[in-house]
Design a protein around this motif. Sequence first.
Motif, PDB file in Angstrom:
ATOM      1  N   ARG A  30      -0.111   2.365  -6.087  1.00 13.50           N
ATOM      2  CA  ARG A  30       1.225   3.369  -4.965  1.00 13.50           C
ATOM      3  C   ARG A  30       1.431   1.581  -4.381  1.00 13.50           C
ATOM      4  O   ARG A  30       0.747   0.667  -3.950  1.00 13.50           O
ATOM      5  CB  ARG A  30      -0.094   3.722  -3.612  1.00 13.50           C
ATOM      6  CG  ARG A  30       0.103   5.232  -4.773  1.00 13.50           C
ATOM      7  CD  ARG A  30      -0.939   5.759  -4.129  1.00 13.50           C
ATOM      8  NE  ARG A  30      -0.710   7.233  -4.871  1.00 13.50           N
ATOM      9  CZ  ARG A  30      -0.873   8.578  -4.193  1.00 13.50           C
ATOM     10  NH1 ARG A  30       0.007   8.703  -3.302  1.00 13.50           N
ATOM     11  NH2 ARG A  30      -1.028   9.756  -4.726  1.00 13.50           N
ATOM     12  N   LEU A  31       2.883   2.052  -3.598  1.00 13.97           N
ATOM     13  CA  LEU A  31       3.532   0.883  -2.758  1.00 13.97           C
ATOM     14  C   LEU A  31       3.022   1.388  -1.355  1.00 13.97           C
ATOM     15  O   LEU A  31       4.227   2.477  -0.994  1.00 13.97           O
ATOM     16  CB  LEU A  31       4.505   0.746  -3.190  1.00 13.97           C
ATOM     17  CG  LEU A  31       5.551  -0.819  -2.557  1.00 13.97           C
ATOM     18  CD1 LEU A  31       4.799  -1.712  -2.488  1.00 13.97           C
ATOM     19  CD2 LEU A  31       7.174  -0.121  -2.415  1.00 13.97           C
ATOM     20  N   TYR A  32       2.951   1.208  -0.556  1.00 13.42           N
ATOM     21  CA  TYR A  32       2.661   0.949   1.251  1.00 13.42           C
ATOM     22  C   TYR A  32       3.483   0.340   1.769  1.00 13.42           C
ATOM     23  O   TYR A  32       3.449  -1.187   1.890  1.00 13.42           O
ATOM     24  CB  TYR A  32       1.537   1.433   2.433  1.00 13.42           C
ATOM     25  CG  TYR A  32       0.758   2.236   0.925  1.00 13.42           C
ATOM     26  CD1 TYR A  32       0.281   3.437   1.714  1.00 13.42           C
ATOM     27  CD2 TYR A  32      -0.377   1.469  -0.021  1.00 13.42           C
ATOM     28  CE1 TYR A  32      -0.701   4.520   0.434  1.00 13.42           C
ATOM     29  CE2 TYR A  32      -0.784   2.867  -0.399  1.00 13.42           C
ATOM     30  CZ  TYR A  32      -1.426   3.706  -0.555  1.00 13.42           C
ATOM     31  OH  TYR A  32      -2.320   4.511  -0.786  1.00 13.42           O
ATOM     32  N   ILE A  33       4.300   0.435   2.621  1.00 15.53           N
ATOM     33  CA  ILE A  33       5.257  -0.158   3.631  1.00 15.53           C
ATOM     34  C   ILE A  33       5.324   0.402   4.773  1.00 15.53           C
ATOM     35  O   ILE A  33       5.519   1.192   4.692  1.00 15.53           O
ATOM     36  CB  ILE A  33       7.268  -0.390   3.065  1.00 15.53           C
ATOM     37  CG1 ILE A  33       6.913  -0.694   1.895  1.00 15.53           C
ATOM     38  CG2 ILE A  33       7.770  -1.340   4.004  1.00 15.53           C
ATOM     39  CD1 ILE A  33       7.893  -0.548   1.081  1.00 15.53           C
ATOM     40  N   SER A  51      -3.901  -0.494  13.284  1.00 16.43           N
ATOM     41  CA  SER A  51      -3.943   1.232  13.032  1.00 16.43           C
ATOM     42  C   SER A  51      -3.286   2.156  11.859  1.00 16.43           C
ATOM     43  O   SER A  51      -3.249   2.965  11.749  1.00 16.43           O
ATOM     44  CB  SER A  51      -2.191   1.111  13.874  1.00 16.43           C
ATOM     45  OG  SER A  51      -1.068   0.730  13.425  1.00 16.43           O
ATOM     46  N   VAL A  52      -3.269   0.261  10.602  1.00 20.02           N
ATOM     47  CA  VAL A  52      -2.810   1.033   9.028  1.00 20.02           C
ATOM     48  C   VAL A  52      -4.853   1.847   8.656  1.00 20.02           C
ATOM     49  O   VAL A  52      -5.020   0.803   8.163  1.00 20.02           O
ATOM     50  CB  VAL A  52      -1.947   0.313   8.882  1.00 20.02           C
ATOM     51  CG1 VAL A  52      -2.311   0.850   6.955  1.00 20.02           C
ATOM     52  CG2 VAL A  52      -1.127   0.538   9.620  1.00 20.02           C
ATOM     53  N   GLN A  53      -4.753   2.949   7.772  1.00 16.50           N
ATOM     54  CA  GLN A  53      -5.435   2.645   7.197  1.00 16.50           C
ATOM     55  C   GLN A  53      -4.468   3.551   5.674  1.00 16.50           C
ATOM     56  O   GLN A  53      -3.888   4.227   6.147  1.00 16.50           O
ATOM     57  CB  GLN A  53      -6.553   3.676   7.995  1.00 16.50           C
ATOM     58  CG  GLN A  53      -7.733   2.999   8.792  1.00 16.50           C
ATOM     59  CD  GLN A  53      -8.191   4.184   9.227  1.00 16.50           C
ATOM     60  OE1 GLN A  53      -8.719   5.616   8.787  1.00 16.50           O
ATOM     61  NE2 GLN A  53      -8.714   3.655  10.542  1.00 16.50           N
ATOM     62  N   ILE A  54      -5.364   3.040   5.074  1.00 13.43           N
ATOM     63  CA  ILE A  54      -5.278   3.250   3.664  1.00 13.43           C
ATOM     64  C   ILE A  54      -6.354   4.132   3.446  1.00 13.43           C
ATOM     65  O   ILE A  54      -7.527   3.896   3.665  1.00 13.43           O
ATOM     66  CB  ILE A  54      -4.771   1.967   2.195  1.00 13.43           C
ATOM     67  CG1 ILE A  54      -3.441   0.786   2.638  1.00 13.43           C
ATOM     68  CG2 ILE A  54      -4.567   2.849   0.918  1.00 13.43           C
ATOM     69  CD1 ILE A  54      -2.546   2.153   3.506  1.00 13.43           C
ATOM     70  N   LEU A  55      -6.045   5.765   2.230  1.00 22.23           N
ATOM     71  CA  LEU A  55      -6.994   6.854   2.532  1.00 22.23           C
ATOM     72  C   LEU A  55      -7.003   6.776   0.656  1.00 22.23           C
ATOM     73  O   LEU A  55      -6.024   7.131  -0.360  1.00 22.23           O
ATOM     74  CB  LEU A  55      -6.609   8.054   3.030  1.00 22.23           C
ATOM     75  CG  LEU A  55      -6.579   7.984   4.694  1.00 22.23           C
ATOM     76  CD1 LEU A  55      -5.890   9.566   4.826  1.00 22.23           C
ATOM     77  CD2 LEU A  55      -7.699   7.151   4.723  1.00 22.23           C
ATOM     78  N   ASP A  56      -8.156   6.833  -0.192  1.00 26.04           N
ATOM     79  CA  ASP A  56      -8.487   7.891  -1.045  1.00 26.04           C
ATOM     80  C   ASP A  56      -8.116   9.313  -1.098  1.00 26.04           C
ATOM     81  O   ASP A  56      -7.430   9.891  -0.668  1.00 26.04           O
ATOM     82  CB  ASP A  56      -9.479   6.847  -2.427  1.00 26.04           C
ATOM     83  CG  ASP A  56     -10.616   8.179  -1.883  1.00 26.04           C
ATOM     84  OD1 ASP A  56     -10.680   8.888  -0.676  1.00 26.04           O
ATOM     85  OD2 ASP A  56     -11.590   8.007  -1.193  1.00 26.04           O
ATOM     86  N   GLU A  57      -8.269   9.607  -2.964  1.00 27.77           N
ATOM     87  CA  GLU A  57      -7.570  10.984  -2.922  1.00 27.77           C
ATOM     88  C   GLU A  57      -8.350  12.079  -2.794  1.00 27.77           C
ATOM     89  O   GLU A  57      -8.207  12.974  -2.230  1.00 27.77           O
ATOM     90  CB  GLU A  57      -7.515  11.324  -4.068  1.00 27.77           C
ATOM     91  CG  GLU A  57      -9.118  10.490  -5.168  1.00 27.77           C
ATOM     92  CD  GLU A  57      -9.145   9.712  -5.564  1.00 27.77           C
ATOM     93  OE1 GLU A  57     -10.415   9.037  -5.810  1.00 27.77           O
ATOM     94  OE2 GLU A  57      -8.295   8.502  -5.124  1.00 27.77           O
ATOM     95  N   ASN A  58      -9.452  11.420  -1.659  1.00 24.05           N
ATOM     96  CA  ASN A  58     -10.684  12.257  -0.901  1.00 24.05           C
ATOM     97  C   ASN A  58     -10.507  12.068   0.456  1.00 24.05           C
ATOM     98  O   ASN A  58     -10.989  12.850   1.291  1.00 24.05           O
ATOM     99  CB  ASN A  58     -11.464  11.984  -1.539  1.00 24.05           C
ATOM    100  CG  ASN A  58     -12.392  12.427  -2.942  1.00 24.05           C
ATOM    101  OD1 ASN A  58     -11.795  13.629  -3.120  1.00 24.05           O
ATOM    102  ND2 ASN A  58     -13.160  11.814  -4.286  1.00 24.05           N
TER     103      ASN A  58
END
Length: 74
Positions: A30-33, A51-58
């Motif tokens: 995955r690419l996040y911008i 303020s940014v958080q990356i979440l897993d599939e759960n």
Amino acid sequence: MIDNIKSWRMTVETAAKRRIFTEILVHGNRLYIVDGDTPTNIPPPAQFQASVQILDENGVRIRYRSVGSTERVR
């Protein structure tokens, strides 16, 4: 580096007196911008990257102990 995920950040000041913040992250496939902007006559918002958080599939926040580590903080 949001949550110790490697990223690339760039800040640009435009002729229209705006400051544009951009951060690009790659995690897995995955690419996040992330971007935001403010006028140049105020201090840059320190909370922008925080303020940014990356979440897993759960739906659980992905955080690593150090950059390049595969050990997640639980």
